[in-house]
Design a protein around this motif. Structure first.
Motif, PDB file in Angstrom:
ATOM      1  N   TRP A  83       0.970  -0.984   0.165  1.00 33.62           N
ATOM      2  CA  TRP A  83      -0.416   0.209  -0.014  1.00 33.62           C
ATOM      3  C   TRP A  83       0.518   1.631  -0.140  1.00 33.62           C
ATOM      4  O   TRP A  83       1.087   2.419  -0.670  1.00 33.62           O
ATOM      5  CB  TRP A  83      -1.286  -0.014   1.477  1.00 33.62           C
ATOM      6  CG  TRP A  83      -1.796   1.044   0.897  1.00 33.62           C
ATOM      7  CD1 TRP A  83      -2.879   1.554   1.304  1.00 33.62           C
ATOM      8  CD2 TRP A  83      -1.635   2.117   2.734  1.00 33.62           C
ATOM      9  NE1 TRP A  83      -3.346   2.962   1.469  1.00 33.62           N
ATOM     10  CE2 TRP A  83      -2.214   3.196   2.621  1.00 33.62           C
ATOM     11  CE3 TRP A  83      -0.423   3.114   3.229  1.00 33.62           C
ATOM     12  CZ2 TRP A  83      -2.300   4.874   2.621  1.00 33.62           C
ATOM     13  CZ3 TRP A  83      -0.104   3.649   3.314  1.00 33.62           C
ATOM     14  CH2 TRP A  83      -1.478   4.726   3.238  1.00 33.62           C
ATOM     15  N   THR A 105     -10.583   1.646  -1.604  1.00 30.94           N
ATOM     16  CA  THR A 105     -10.985   0.740  -0.505  1.00 30.94           C
ATOM     17  C   THR A 105     -10.511   1.889   0.696  1.00 30.94           C
ATOM     18  O   THR A 105      -9.195   1.563   1.048  1.00 30.94           O
ATOM     19  CB  THR A 105     -10.645  -0.360  -1.134  1.00 30.94           C
ATOM     20  OG1 THR A 105      -8.953  -0.334  -1.443  1.00 30.94           O
ATOM     21  CG2 THR A 105     -10.874  -1.484  -2.367  1.00 30.94           C
ATOM     22  N   LEU A 123      -7.916  -0.208   2.901  1.00 30.16           N
ATOM     23  CA  LEU A 123      -8.039  -1.852   2.676  1.00 30.16           C
ATOM     24  C   LEU A 123      -7.448  -2.521   1.488  1.00 30.16           C
ATOM     25  O   LEU A 123      -7.598  -3.866   1.442  1.00 30.16           O
ATOM     26  CB  LEU A 123      -9.454  -1.640   2.930  1.00 30.16           C
ATOM     27  CG  LEU A 123     -10.060  -1.865   4.288  1.00 30.16           C
ATOM     28  CD1 LEU A 123     -12.030  -1.441   4.412  1.00 30.16           C
ATOM     29  CD2 LEU A 123      -9.283  -2.276   5.300  1.00 30.16           C
ATOM     30  N   GLN A 124      -6.808  -1.604   0.452  1.00 31.20           N
ATOM     31  CA  GLN A 124      -6.598  -2.314  -0.498  1.00 31.20           C
ATOM     32  C   GLN A 124      -5.603  -3.718  -0.114  1.00 31.20           C
ATOM     33  O   GLN A 124      -6.228  -4.379  -1.120  1.00 31.20           O
ATOM     34  CB  GLN A 124      -5.283  -1.184  -1.154  1.00 31.20           C
ATOM     35  CG  GLN A 124      -5.528  -1.960  -2.821  1.00 31.20           C
ATOM     36  CD  GLN A 124      -6.288  -1.512  -3.641  1.00 31.20           C
ATOM     37  OE1 GLN A 124      -7.017  -0.858  -3.420  1.00 31.20           O
ATOM     38  NE2 GLN A 124      -6.570  -2.591  -4.909  1.00 31.20           N
ATOM     39  N   ALA A 161      -8.101  -6.247  -0.230  1.00 33.52           N
ATOM     40  CA  ALA A 161      -8.952  -7.107  -0.645  1.00 33.52           C
ATOM     41  C   ALA A 161      -7.407  -7.608  -2.014  1.00 33.52           C
ATOM     42  O   ALA A 161      -8.780  -8.633  -2.242  1.00 33.52           O
ATOM     43  CB  ALA A 161      -8.884  -5.891  -1.463  1.00 33.52           C
ATOM     44  N   ASP A 162      -6.618  -7.407  -2.075  1.00 35.34           N
ATOM     45  CA  ASP A 162      -5.601  -7.867  -2.896  1.00 35.34           C
ATOM     46  C   ASP A 162      -5.019  -9.808  -2.456  1.00 35.34           C
ATOM     47  O   ASP A 162      -5.956 -10.092  -3.069  1.00 35.34           O
ATOM     48  CB  ASP A 162      -4.638  -7.078  -2.730  1.00 35.34           C
ATOM     49  CG  ASP A 162      -4.303  -5.926  -4.190  1.00 35.34           C
ATOM     50  OD1 ASP A 162      -5.608  -6.237  -4.169  1.00 35.34           O
ATOM     51  OD2 ASP A 162      -3.595  -4.930  -3.793  1.00 35.34           O
ATOM     52  N   ILE A 214      -7.264 -11.912  -0.806  1.00 37.09           N
ATOM     53  CA  ILE A 214      -8.782 -12.071  -0.462  1.00 37.09           C
ATOM     54  C   ILE A 214      -9.000 -12.605  -2.050  1.00 37.09           C
ATOM     55  O   ILE A 214      -9.053 -13.859  -2.768  1.00 37.09           O
ATOM     56  CB  ILE A 214     -10.327 -11.159  -0.240  1.00 37.09           C
ATOM     57  CG1 ILE A 214      -9.044 -11.525   1.424  1.00 37.09           C
ATOM     58  CG2 ILE A 214     -11.461 -12.174  -0.551  1.00 37.09           C
ATOM     59  CD1 ILE A 214      -9.952 -10.433   2.288  1.00 37.09           C
ATOM     60  N   LYS A 215      -8.906 -11.295  -3.074  1.00 34.16           N
ATOM     61  CA  LYS A 215      -8.697 -11.827  -4.389  1.00 34.16           C
ATOM     62  C   LYS A 215      -7.602 -13.156  -4.984  1.00 34.16           C
ATOM     63  O   LYS A 215      -8.564 -13.659  -5.829  1.00 34.16           O
ATOM     64  CB  LYS A 215      -8.508 -10.072  -5.173  1.00 34.16           C
ATOM     65  CG  LYS A 215      -9.068 -10.569  -6.725  1.00 34.16           C
ATOM     66  CD  LYS A 215      -7.930  -9.915  -8.076  1.00 34.16           C
ATOM     67  CE  LYS A 215      -6.708  -9.995  -7.620  1.00 34.16           C
ATOM     68  NZ  LYS A 215      -6.104  -9.341  -8.500  1.00 34.16           N
TER      69      LYS A 215
END
Lengths: 387, 125
Positions: free
Chosen positions: A29, A47, A53-54, A57-58, A60-61
């Motif tokens: 980040w 996010t 929160l990026q 999110a990355d 989880i993706k």
């Protein structure tokens, strides 16, 4: 007071490990934000507040992505190679001292996981073991771009590893130990320069080694401007072209964790580690200073990436073998010599010092003359054609 | 000098435990990936990446002999580094004797280094 049970040590180690992983996530980040600012962009904003929160999110993706395996790949090696770089990167943090023995909840806790007497060697060793992950992964992919990237990575890492290791020899001469705790303790002494007291940080006594270490560390972690193994303009994605899903992210994790570890290591060796105003009174401040120094290093990494274009491969190898290696050997001999004189082992008559000073001035004057000798490296780059 | 806090064996035990926990964390993440991710393999997905071109011949791992030269130089200088590390740690005890000894060692290697340079082993074109 120091009979710390093993489970407590392990809790410290496990905490350090998880903090490192979280730090790695937020390093991505931080890098995106800083790079964006340097290029007059905003970076992640959607996010969470300021895109905080990026990284989550990355992650989880990536967990939800399909794990592809090329048909021709060597399956067992392809499976385990990413784990090699991930595990070796994480384990290195075990020997970094975050402080001495402190009292938390009425219990004495050592703020380091393991005090190995070969701590510095341990970090160097595990740092270079990580390259096995790159070579095995690239070789097992059975694809052209990964193979080329892996070969480049291997040659680059072994070349810069020598420079990296030898740059630290001056520090070991001055501290007389390979244990990171001893090196840290030595730097918490103060030197008196007349009226002012300055901390005995090794960056002051080993400035050349520090600069060389920093350059070699950037190359060792395959970062810009030395990121030839994953040069996307030449090699697609380099050694991890064939990797996807979480196996790919292990390479990513490994690279960032290595950056953090090597920055922690540099802060400990050269910048006094946990030393700083107030760190002897409260251990939290010690950790704060260590992390602050590390973040300066990490910012420097990103700054380099935003500023410098990538080197050519022959330039990359030329810097390691023709410039840094002779410099680092000279630094060792020079440091050893000064140490010998400072210990009073060697009596040097005054006229020798004067002769040396005159010789150095004369050499400098000769090499700075327009059209004079100078260093070999800049002259060479123009002699070589395109890549 | 800080006091010896743990025995050497315990320190290595902690390192071993870290190795095991890092490995299990990695395996846990991979298992999660396996559970969460779809799996629809196809021939196109399993083909090696060639920028969209069909892969007409299998990859032969052939590469430039330059890499061998670098590897050999690495072995020489890495052994030098291994020799220098213990010397640096006990430098104060060795005194002038150790200094002269190491300067001659580095000097000898340096002659070889200049030879390799003049022979073109360090050129990468």
């Amino acid at each position: 007071m120091n009979d710390q049970p093993l489970w407590l040590t392990f809790i410290v180690a496990f905490t350090a490990m998880n903090v490192l992983l979280a730090g790695m996530a937020y390093m991505t980040w931080f890098e995106r934000k800083v790079l964006a600012r340097m290029q007059d962009r905003l970076g992640p904003t959607r996010t969470g507040p300021a895109g905080l929160l990026q990284p989550i999110a990355d992650g989880i993706k990536l967990l939800g992505k399909e794990d592809l395996i090329p048909a021709a790949a060597d399956k067992p090696v392809f499976f385990f190679a990413p784990l090699v770089i991930f595990v070796t990167a994480i384990v290195s943090v075990a020997v970094i001292p975050f402080g001495g023995t402190v009292e938390i909840f009425g219990r004495d806790v050592n703020l380091f996981a393991a005090d190995l007497n070969v701590g510095a060697l341990f970090i160097l060793a595990f740092g270079s073991l990580g390259v096995y992950g790159i070579i095995l992964g690239s070789y097992a992919s059975a694809s052209r771009y990964p193979l080329l990237g892996g070969l480049r990575a291997a040659a680059q890492v072994i070349s810069y590893e020598i420079v990296l290791g030898l740059a630290l020899v001056g520090v070991f001469i001055l501290s007389g130990s390979l244990s990171l705790r001893d090196i840290l303790a030595r730097q918490q002494e103060t030197l008196s320069l007349g009226p002012i007291d300055i901390p005995n940080w090794f960056i002051l006594s080993q400035p050349i080694a520090f600069v060389i270490y920093t350059i070699a560390a950037v190359a060792e972690t395959n970062r810009a401007p030395f990121d030839l193994p994953e040069a996307e303009t030449e090699l697609a994605a380099g050694f991890h072209t064939e990797y996807s899903a979480f196996r790919f992210s292990f390479y990513y994790l490994g690279e960032y964790i290595n950056m953090i570890v090597i920055s922690l290591f540099a802060s400990t060796l050269f910048l006094g580690g946990t030393g700083g105003p107030g760190s002897d009174r409260f251990w939290g401040l010690g950790i704060f200073w260590l992390l602050a120094k590390t973040i300066v290093f990490l910012f420097f990494y990103i700054w380099l990436r935003a500023t410098l274009p990538r080197f050519r491969y022959d330039q990359l190898m030329g810097i390691a073998w023709k410039v840094l290696l002779p410099l680092v050997l000279l630094n060792i001999v020079f440091t050893a010599f000064i140490r010998l004189v400072a210990n009073g082992e060697l009596e040097i008559p005054v006229w020798v010092w004067i002769a040396v000073a005159v010789a150095v001035v004369a050499l400098l004057a000769l090499s700075l003359r327009p059209g004079g000798g100078g260093e070999a490296a800049p002259a060479r780059t123009s002699a070589v054609g395109g890549d | 000098m800080p006091v010896e806090t743990q025995t050497l064996g315990e320190n290595w035990l902690v390192v071993g435990l870290m190795l095991v926990s890092a490995f299990s964390m990695g395996m846990l993440l991979l298992t999660l990936n396996k559970i969460m991710a779809p799996s629809k393999p196809s021939a196109a997905k399993a083909a090696p990446y060639e920028s969209g071109m069909p892969d007409i011949e299998p990859v032969r791992p052939s590469y430039s002999p330059r890499f061998y030269v670098v590897a050999m130089l690495f072995v020489i200088f890495d052994i030098e580094a291994i020799f220098i590390f213990p010397w640096a740690v006990i430098f104060d005890e060795l005194g002038t004797y150790g200094f002269v000894e190491m300067v001659s060692f580095i000097g000898l290697l340096f002659v070889g280094y200049i030879y390799a340079w003049k022979k073109g082993a360090l050129e990468w074109v």
